[in-house]
Scaffold this motif. Structure first.
Motif, PDB file in Angstrom:
ATOM      1  N   SER A 111       0.845  -1.188   0.000  1.00  0.00           N
ATOM      2  CA  SER A 111       0.000   0.000   0.000  1.00  0.00           C
ATOM      3  C   SER A 111       0.884   1.241   0.000  1.00  0.00           C
ATOM      4  CB  SER A 111      -0.901   0.002   1.243  1.00  0.00           C
ATOM      5  OG  SER A 111      -1.680   1.171   1.317  1.00  0.00           O
ATOM      6  N   ARG A 152      -2.442   5.651   1.445  1.00  0.00           N
ATOM      7  CA  ARG A 152      -3.526   4.684   1.616  1.00  0.00           C
ATOM      8  C   ARG A 152      -3.410   3.986   2.970  1.00  0.00           C
ATOM      9  NH1 ARG A 152      -8.513   4.342   0.868  1.00  0.00           N
ATOM     10  NH2 ARG A 152      -9.122   2.468   1.972  1.00  0.00           N
ATOM     11  N   GLU A 178      -6.278   4.127   6.002  1.00  0.00           N
ATOM     12  CA  GLU A 178      -6.814   2.947   6.671  1.00  0.00           C
ATOM     13  C   GLU A 178      -6.591   3.016   8.178  1.00  0.00           C
ATOM     14  OE1 GLU A 178      -4.862  -0.216   4.628  1.00  0.00           O
ATOM     15  OE2 GLU A 178      -6.201  -0.112   2.880  1.00  0.00           O
ATOM     16  N   LYS A 218      -9.502   3.115  11.029  1.00  0.00           N
ATOM     17  CA  LYS A 218      -9.493   2.151  12.132  1.00  0.00           C
ATOM     18  C   LYS A 218      -9.586   2.877  13.477  1.00  0.00           C
ATOM     19  CE  LYS A 218      -8.740  -1.782  14.354  1.00  0.00           C
ATOM     20  NZ  LYS A 218      -8.551  -1.286  15.726  1.00  0.00           N
ATOM     21  N   ASN A 267     -15.225   2.793   3.133  1.00  0.00           N
ATOM     22  CA  ASN A 267     -14.549   1.654   3.745  1.00  0.00           C
ATOM     23  C   ASN A 267     -15.499   0.681   4.435  1.00  0.00           C
ATOM     24  OD1 ASN A 267     -11.276   1.876   3.948  1.00  0.00           O
ATOM     25  ND2 ASN A 267     -12.202   3.897   3.715  1.00  0.00           N
TER      26      ASN A 267
END
Length: 300
Positions: free
Chosen positions: A241, A245, A249, A253, A288
């Motif tokens: 990744s 990116r 993420e 999270k 997501n």
């Protein structure tokens, strides 16, 4: 039209691009590490003759945000008339003298790109011989139009612009420009090196410790003693990744953990997790998780 946000020198009648300041109803600027981004506009009427003496400062890329603007460019060798609709792009080398007759209302985002930025991103894209962009009179560029739309909120309020977000957008713009107008990228070599375990751990720790967006990719690359482009390639090869990116993420999270385990508002979570605003947080979270954060929070 939106209001100006640039301080004008009262002794100047024209800006750096030859536009008469008293005719501009939009006059915004957003400097960044890679380039300057500006928005120039006028509600109507003719600006007349616009002139700019050549300076060895780089390439100017203009993207029209509206329909119906026209201009006539001329010098001793040629004369051309062009009509710009929304999404139309022009590219010119600022080392050359420029003159044009401007007609009608207009609204442009300008990317003032130094030659050094073009060379840097060309090397990163495998195009080491590229130093400038190919001049373009009028062409449609939907990719650049999408990238430009993302910086409009930051142009309206530069003081609140997220440095990490701004770096990623301008890097994407520069990469697109060299790949589309500076030659075609060559295939990357197989067997590309990966980050060492210590560099991978350092990079991830730095990114995780700065989810609020105050850290740039260049900062992490310097800490790993690498160029920005080399670091991005090795990080991608190591993790599968890009750093951007991976960070998105990680932000999502953390945001999901805060939604479950805190009473913070969506706006507070967006700010603490490095999203530009609540709307940006909602779009990314929806992409997501498939549902908006408020709906996700209420689920058992």
């Amino acid at each position: 039209m939106v209001a100006n946000n640039m301080n004008r020198d009262s002794t100047l009648s024209s800006d750096a691009f030859g536009c008469k300041l008293d005719k501009l109803t939009v006059n915004q600027e957003l400097p960044s590490h890679h380039m300057s981004i500006l928005r120039k506009g006028s509600d109507g009427g003719d600006l007349g003759r616009v002139e700019m003496k050549g300076k060895d400062r780089g390439m100017l890329v203009g993207l029209s945000l509206s329909n119906g603007h026209s201009r006539r460019t001329a010098n001793e060798n040629y004369a051309n008339s062009h009509r710009f609709d929304s999404g139309s792009v022009y590219i010119r080398d600022q080392s050359e003298d420029y003159g044009a007759e401007i007609s009608g209302a207009f609204d442009f985002i300008l990317f003032d790109v130094p030659y050094s930025t073009i060379a840097q991103f060309a090397r990163d894209a495998g195009l080491p011989s590229v130093r400038t962009l190919t001049p373009v009179a009028v062409t449609k560029d939907p990719i650049l139009a999408n990238l430009a739309s993302a910086v409009i909120p930051s142009l309206k309020n530069p003081a609140a612009a997220n440095p990490f977000f701004l770096e990623q957008i301008t890097a994407a713009v520069a990469t697109h420009l060299v790949q589309s107008y500076g030659g075609q990228p060559v295939a990357s070599s197989s067997g590309q090196r990966k980050l060492s375990h210590s560099h991978e751990q350092l990079a991830k720790e730095m990114l995780m410790a700065n989810l609020d967006g105050k850290l740039t990719i260049s900062d992490v690359a310097v800490a790993c003693d690498m160029s920005r482009g080399h670091f991005i390639r090795m990080f991608r090869e190591t993790t599968g990744s890009t750093p951007h990116r991976w960070l998105v993420e990680a932000r999502v999270k953390r945001a999901s953990d805060m939604l479950r385990n805190s009473n913070a508002s969506l706006a507070e979570i967006a700010e603490l997790c490095g999203f530009s605003d609540q709307s940006h947080f909602t779009r990314v979270f929806l992409a997501n998780f498939g549902v908006p954060p408020g709906v996700w929070r209420r689920r058992p």
